[in-house]
Structure formats: structure tokens, C-alpha cells
Motif scaffolding. Structure first.
Motif, PDB file in Angstrom:
ATOM      1  N   PHE A  70     -18.318  46.299  57.617  1.00  0.00           N
ATOM      2  CA  PHE A  70     -18.929  46.472  56.387  1.00  0.00           C
ATOM      3  C   PHE A  70     -19.959  45.282  56.184  1.00  0.00           C
ATOM      4  N   PRO A  71     -19.448  44.095  56.569  1.00  0.00           N
ATOM      5  CA  PRO A  71     -20.492  43.085  56.227  1.00  0.00           C
ATOM      6  C   PRO A  71     -21.885  43.095  57.098  1.00  0.00           C
ATOM      7  N   THR A  72     -21.766  43.916  58.284  1.00  0.00           N
ATOM      8  CA  THR A  72     -22.853  44.167  59.042  1.00  0.00           C
ATOM      9  C   THR A  72     -23.556  45.245  58.634  1.00  0.00           C
ATOM     10  N   ILE A  73     -22.995  46.617  58.872  1.00  0.00           N
ATOM     11  CA  ILE A  73     -23.253  47.810  58.801  1.00  0.00           C
ATOM     12  C   ILE A  73     -22.922  48.607  57.598  1.00  0.00           C
ATOM     13  N   GLY A  74     -22.226  48.112  56.686  1.00  0.00           N
ATOM     14  CA  GLY A  74     -21.503  48.782  55.512  1.00  0.00           C
ATOM     15  C   GLY A  74     -22.533  49.587  54.694  1.00  0.00           C
ATOM     16  N   ASN A  75     -23.555  48.612  54.163  1.00  0.00           N
ATOM     17  CA  ASN A  75     -24.612  49.466  53.425  1.00  0.00           C
ATOM     18  C   ASN A  75     -25.799  49.915  53.750  1.00  0.00           C
ATOM     19  N   LEU A  76     -25.874  50.124  55.437  1.00  0.00           N
ATOM     20  CA  LEU A  76     -26.781  50.649  55.923  1.00  0.00           C
ATOM     21  C   LEU A  76     -26.783  52.050  56.101  1.00  0.00           C
ATOM     22  N   PRO A  77     -27.991  52.834  56.065  1.00  0.00           N
ATOM     23  CA  PRO A  77     -27.835  54.454  56.174  1.00  0.00           C
ATOM     24  C   PRO A  77     -26.928  54.901  57.462  1.00  0.00           C
ATOM     25  N   VAL A  78     -26.307  55.368  57.562  1.00  0.00           N
ATOM     26  CA  VAL A  78     -25.309  55.765  58.761  1.00  0.00           C
ATOM     27  C   VAL A  78     -26.223  56.251  59.979  1.00  0.00           C
ATOM     28  N   ALA A  79     -27.351  56.789  59.492  1.00  0.00           N
ATOM     29  CA  ALA A  79     -28.369  57.579  60.574  1.00  0.00           C
ATOM     30  C   ALA A  79     -29.116  56.416  61.308  1.00  0.00           C
ATOM     31  N   SER A  80     -29.069  55.210  60.669  1.00  0.00           N
ATOM     32  CA  SER A  80     -29.709  54.000  61.036  1.00  0.00           C
ATOM     33  C   SER A  80     -28.944  53.078  62.059  1.00  0.00           C
ATOM     34  N   ILE A  81     -27.643  53.390  62.050  1.00  0.00           N
ATOM     35  CA  ILE A  81     -26.770  52.281  63.007  1.00  0.00           C
ATOM     36  C   ILE A  81     -27.084  52.619  64.548  1.00  0.00           C
ATOM     37  N   ASP A  82     -27.292  51.833  65.246  1.00  0.00           N
ATOM     38  CA  ASP A  82     -27.784  51.836  66.495  1.00  0.00           C
ATOM     39  C   ASP A  82     -27.059  50.717  67.211  1.00  0.00           C
ATOM     40  N   THR A  83     -27.243  50.793  68.719  1.00  0.00           N
ATOM     41  CA  THR A  83     -26.458  49.952  69.619  1.00  0.00           C
ATOM     42  C   THR A  83     -26.516  48.745  69.412  1.00  0.00           C
ATOM     43  N   GLU A  84     -27.595  48.263  69.093  1.00  0.00           N
ATOM     44  CA  GLU A  84     -27.899  46.447  68.742  1.00  0.00           C
ATOM     45  C   GLU A  84     -26.915  46.164  67.567  1.00  0.00           C
ATOM     46  N   LEU A  85     -26.763  46.991  66.314  1.00  0.00           N
ATOM     47  CA  LEU A  85     -26.320  46.866  65.347  1.00  0.00           C
ATOM     48  C   LEU A  85     -24.687  46.580  65.612  1.00  0.00           C
ATOM     49  N   VAL A  86     -24.164  47.673  66.465  1.00  0.00           N
ATOM     50  CA  VAL A  86     -22.717  47.701  66.881  1.00  0.00           C
ATOM     51  C   VAL A  86     -22.509  46.530  67.783  1.00  0.00           C
ATOM     52  N   LEU A  87     -23.312  46.030  68.563  1.00  0.00           N
ATOM     53  CA  LEU A  87     -23.313  45.062  69.264  1.00  0.00           C
ATOM     54  C   LEU A  87     -23.064  43.595  68.455  1.00  0.00           C
ATOM     55  N   THR A  88     -23.904  43.578  67.516  1.00  0.00           N
ATOM     56  CA  THR A  88     -23.730  42.377  66.484  1.00  0.00           C
ATOM     57  C   THR A  88     -22.676  42.021  65.970  1.00  0.00           C
ATOM     58  N   LEU A  89     -21.803  43.065  65.604  1.00  0.00           N
ATOM     59  CA  LEU A  89     -20.616  42.828  64.931  1.00  0.00           C
ATOM     60  C   LEU A  89     -19.460  42.933  65.688  1.00  0.00           C
ATOM     61  N   LEU A  90     -19.583  43.546  66.870  1.00  0.00           N
ATOM     62  CA  LEU A  90     -18.459  43.318  68.091  1.00  0.00           C
ATOM     63  C   LEU A  90     -18.626  41.785  68.775  1.00  0.00           C
ATOM     64  N   ARG A  91     -19.842  41.449  69.133  1.00  0.00           N
ATOM     65  CA  ARG A  91     -19.914  40.137  69.778  1.00  0.00           C
ATOM     66  C   ARG A  91     -19.235  38.944  69.038  1.00  0.00           C
ATOM     67  N   ARG A  92     -18.978  39.200  67.495  1.00  0.00           N
ATOM     68  CA  ARG A  92     -18.457  38.012  67.078  1.00  0.00           C
ATOM     69  C   ARG A  92     -17.075  37.857  66.922  1.00  0.00           C
ATOM     70  N   ILE A  93     -16.371  39.077  67.433  1.00  0.00           N
ATOM     71  CA  ILE A  93     -14.721  39.057  67.686  1.00  0.00           C
ATOM     72  C   ILE A  93     -14.553  39.222  69.124  1.00  0.00           C
ATOM     73  N   TRP A  94     -15.332  39.660  70.065  1.00  0.00           N
ATOM     74  CA  TRP A  94     -14.817  40.387  71.310  1.00  0.00           C
ATOM     75  C   TRP A  94     -13.874  39.377  72.135  1.00  0.00           C
ATOM     76  N   GLU A  95     -14.629  38.079  71.968  1.00  0.00           N
ATOM     77  CA  GLU A  95     -13.805  37.005  72.744  1.00  0.00           C
ATOM     78  C   GLU A  95     -12.710  36.395  72.345  1.00  0.00           C
ATOM     79  N   THR A  96     -12.689  36.338  70.908  1.00  0.00           N
ATOM     80  CA  THR A  96     -11.651  35.547  70.172  1.00  0.00           C
ATOM     81  C   THR A  96     -10.379  36.705  69.669  1.00  0.00           C
ATOM     82  N   LYS A  97     -11.062  37.962  69.728  1.00  0.00           N
ATOM     83  CA  LYS A  97     -10.112  38.962  68.968  1.00  0.00           C
ATOM     84  C   LYS A  97     -10.235  40.110  69.725  1.00  0.00           C
ATOM     85  N   PRO A  98      -9.932  40.080  70.991  1.00  0.00           N
ATOM     86  CA  PRO A  98     -10.532  41.524  71.854  1.00  0.00           C
ATOM     87  C   PRO A  98      -9.675  42.881  71.559  1.00  0.00           C
TER      88      PRO A  98
END
Length: 414
Positions: free
Chosen positions: A136-164
Motif C-alpha cells: 500500500f505505501p507504494t501502490i495502494g492509492n493508485l488506480p489498479v489499471a495503472s499498476i505496471d512492472t516498474e511499480l511492482v519492482l519498486t516495492l519488491l526491491r526494498r525487501i527482496w534481499e533482506t526478506k526474500p
């Protein structure tokens, strides 16, 4: 041309007699038998006469009704059916609103649709918490139609290495929500949270990010000494932990055990599918010491729970077992780790097949072909395995030899 504006505001307000009162140009005030009044526009198009409702009076005044009727006349003059035009307009508005749905709104609707089928409250809470914390901090208030790969990557990269592990669950849940949103018509196109062929090209696999951390476990060579010490404890948590070890069950399965699940005559503990991680019912053959624990506790029975907690109708807490381990000087191990202890013992000290041990742990068969052919639960073999485990836990390795010789003498295959 037919005369227009034949009615007055006073005539409309005072009309009580049921029927139609014409204003001209196809506009009518319709008075129902009960006295309610509403506006209609009557028109003929394609040889068919239809009535288009314009709203109730007095919510829609005479002036507003005349404006609406004029718009309808323009449509008819252009060969357009006002009723169909209004339906098209409403559908367009619905689509516009649907596309404006935020990811948060879609998540809430998704959870509301599916949570009834989820096994436990903890799973439902995890869905809410992971989305609130990581998505939600990254994409929660965005229209679901606008969610793209870059947005998903942005929120996943923050925890991918520390909390896989957490990151992987977040990705899977986002993928499910976006699939649901597409099925509902809230978005179109490919799902940007898909792993295979999409994110697997942009993120390293979990196995290369961080080594899997297994639950700390007690070496099987120390289990008999540990249980001897545990049997010296008189608390309910001590009996629960001992029962957990003897049955090689999960913590939640043990703490949630009910008396209705226990078959004392046949020495079987039957756990329903709703309480199993696999979602499948599971039978546990009980060793003599496990049955003895149950017989001891049934004399003190308070309610349906075998291991009741302090609160009414609530089971013993998992923390009570962890605190017990700490008091015994084993704060470095977990209750789940005793399943690893059992598995290591089975592999190192018995000739039972891998399938028997895995079935004893209620693990799901990952291979679809193997699962299709293996319909039984290997209960007879598991009964012998759990009996040996009970003997080993009570006496160490020396007593197992006699039991193995007796089984071989009976000609039982493993």
C-alpha cells in the motif's frame, strides 16, 4: 408540430387522478393508483413505441422533465433510442469508475471475497498486514489499471534481499489481486507481478539471495535425555510439548487438538482438513506414551480442547511452549524443530522409506504423478514407525533393536 408545454406547475402538483397527463412532445406525467407520480417520455422508433422514464415527481420538476424530454426528442430525430443511449452512458460511467478503482480497494474486495475459504484467522491477518506494510505505501492509492512492472519492482526491491520469503509472498498476493482485477474488468493487459517469464528476468531467485533458515532443532541423539527431563515437568505445557514430539505434529495441530479427534480404542488421532496446513485430513497413530498423556489429561478435562489455555475455549499459547524451552535451557531451539529431529532420526536410524516418513509429517507430495498414484496414507507402516519413535524417545537407541527384530519376524515390509 404538436404543441408543447401544455401543463402548469399547479396542474402537475394538484393532479391526483390515476392516468397520463400530457405536456406535449411525448412528455407525460404518469399518476399511479397509489398516488405516486413520475415522468415518462413516449416515443416511436423503428416502428416500435417505448416509454423512457425520466424520474419521479417532485424530485424531477416540470422544468427538468421538459429539458430531459427535449434531449430525448433530439436523439429520436437522429435515429437513436433514448433508452439504449442512457444504458450505454451508464455502462461507460461504470467502466470509468471501475478503472479508477485503487489497488487498495481491489485488495479489500479480493480479501472479502476469498477470506471465508481461508483456513485460519492468522492467514487472513497476514494478508492484511503484508499489503499494509509492503504494498500500500507504494501502490495502494493508485488506480489498479495503472499498476505496471516498474511499480511492482519498486516495492519488491526494498525487501527482496533482506526478506526474500516475505517478498515472495507479497509478489504472489499482488499477482492474485491483479488477476482478480482483470477478471472484474478493472484493468487490462498482462499481469506485471507474474514471476515466470516476467519478474524472474529482473530479480534474482530467492535461493541466491539468502540461504533458507531452518527451524533450530535438537539433535535426535539427545531427544531421550531431553524427554526424561521434560517428563519431570508437571505443567500442561510440558505435556503438550511431549505430545507434540511423540506425534511429530505441528504446533498449531497439537495446541488445537480436541477430544472428539481422539480414538482411545484404536490409538488414533484424526485431524480434520480444516486444521491441517495441507488442507487434507490426517490420521496420527499414537504411541503408548502419547496415549498415556491423553488418559492423564482426560481426567482433568475442562472443555473440548485437549490443551486448554487460560481463556475460556482458547487453546494453550505457543509462547507457553517456547517459555518452557527457555526455562529448560533450550531457548536456542523451536517447537517446529522437533519435526526435523524426528525426520533426521527416521533417515539415520530406521529402514523406513522416505515416503513413510514424509507421510508421518503430513507433507504434501509435490510431484503430481506420484500424488495421483499414491492414494493411501501408509497408516500401517506409520503406526510401526511412530511406535519405534516412541521407544527411542523413552529409552534411546538400545531398545529399538528388539522391536525391529520382532517386526522382521512378522514379515512386515517397509
Amino acid at each position: 408540430m404538436r404543441p408543447l408545454h401544455k401543463l402548469s406547475a399547479v396542474a402537475v402538483a394538484s393532479r391526483k387522478k390515476p392516468g397520463l397527463l400530457g405536456d406535449g412532445g411525448g412528455l407525460y406525467l404518469r399518476v399511479a393508483n397509489g398516488g405516486s407520480r413520475g415522468w415518462i417520455f413516449r416515443f416511436t422508433i423503428g416502428g416500435k413505441t417505448r416509454d423512457c422514464g425520466l424520474g419521479k415527481y417532485p424530485t424531477v420538476s416540470l422544468v427538468k422533465a421538459r429539458t430531459a424530454a427535449e434531449n430525448c426528442r433530439r436523439l429520436v430525430a437522429s435515429g437513436i433510442d433514448p433508452i439504449e443511449a442512457r444504458q450505454t452512458e451508464r455502462q461507460a460511467e461504470l467502466l470509468k469508475n471501475a478503472k479508477a478503482k485503487t489497488f487498495r480497494e481491489c485488495t479489500e474486495e479480493y480479501i472479502a471475497s476469498y477470506e471465508a475459504g481461508w483456513r485460519n484467522a492468522k492467514h487472513r491477518a497476514q494478508w492484511h498486514s503484508t499489503m499494509e506494510t509492503y504494498a500500500f505505501p507504494t501502490i495502494g492509492n493508485l488506480p489498479v489499471a495503472s499498476i505496471d512492472t516498474e511499480l511492482v519492482l519498486t516495492l519488491l526491491r526494498r525487501i527482496w534481499e533482506t526478506k526474500p520469503e516475505t517478498a515472495s509472498r507479497v509478489r504472489q498476493r499482488i499477482e492474485s489481486i491483479l488477476n482478480w482485477a482483470r477478471a472484474r474488468g478493472y484493468r487490462t493487459g498482462e499481469n506485471p507481478a507474474v514471476w515466470r517469464g516476467q519478474l524472474d528476468q529482473l530479480l534474482p531467485p530467492k535461493s541466491r539471495v539468502r540461504k533458507v533458515r531452518h527451524h533450530p532443532a535438537l539433535p535426535f541423539t539427545e531427544i531421550s535425555l531431553f524427554l526424561a527431563k521434560l517428563r519431570g515437568q508437571t505443567s500442561l505445557s510440558a505435556r503438550a510439548l511431549e505430545f507434540l514430539i511423540l506425534t511429530a505434529s505441528r504446533t498449531g495441530e497439537t495446541l488445537g487438538a480436541k477430544w472428539s479427534e481422539i480414538d482411545f480404542v484404536n490409538g488414533v488421532w484424526s485431524i480434520s482438513a480444516s486444521r491441517m496446513k495441507s488442507g487434507r485430513p490426517h490420521r496420527v497413530p499414537l504411541a503408548p506414551r502419547a496415549i498415556a498423556i491423553l488418559k492423564e489429561l482426560v481426567e482433568l478435562r475442562q472443555n473440548e480442547l485437549v490443551f486448554p489455555g487460560m481463556r475460556h475455549d482458547s487453546p494453550l499459547s505457543q509462547m507457553s511452549l517456547l517459555m518452557l524451552l527457555r526455562r529448560m535451557g533450550h531457548g536456542d531451539i523451536t517447537t517446529h524443530g522437533f519435526r526435523s529431529t524426528f525426520r533426521d532420526w527416521s533417515a539415520e536410524c530406521t529402514s523406513f522409506s522416505n515416503e513413510v516418513a514424509e507421510m508421518a509429517l503430513a507433507h504434501v507430495v509435490s510431484d503430481a504423478v506420484e500424488a495421483a498414484y499414491r492414494r493411501g496414507d501408509l497408516f500401517s507402516k506409520r503406526r510401526t514407525l511412530m511406535a519405534e519413535w516412541g521407544v527411542y524417545c523413552a529409552n534411546g537407541p538400545g531398545q529399538i533393536v528388539a522391536l525391529e527384530r520382532r517386526e522382521r519376524g512378522n514379515g512386515k515390509a517397509r
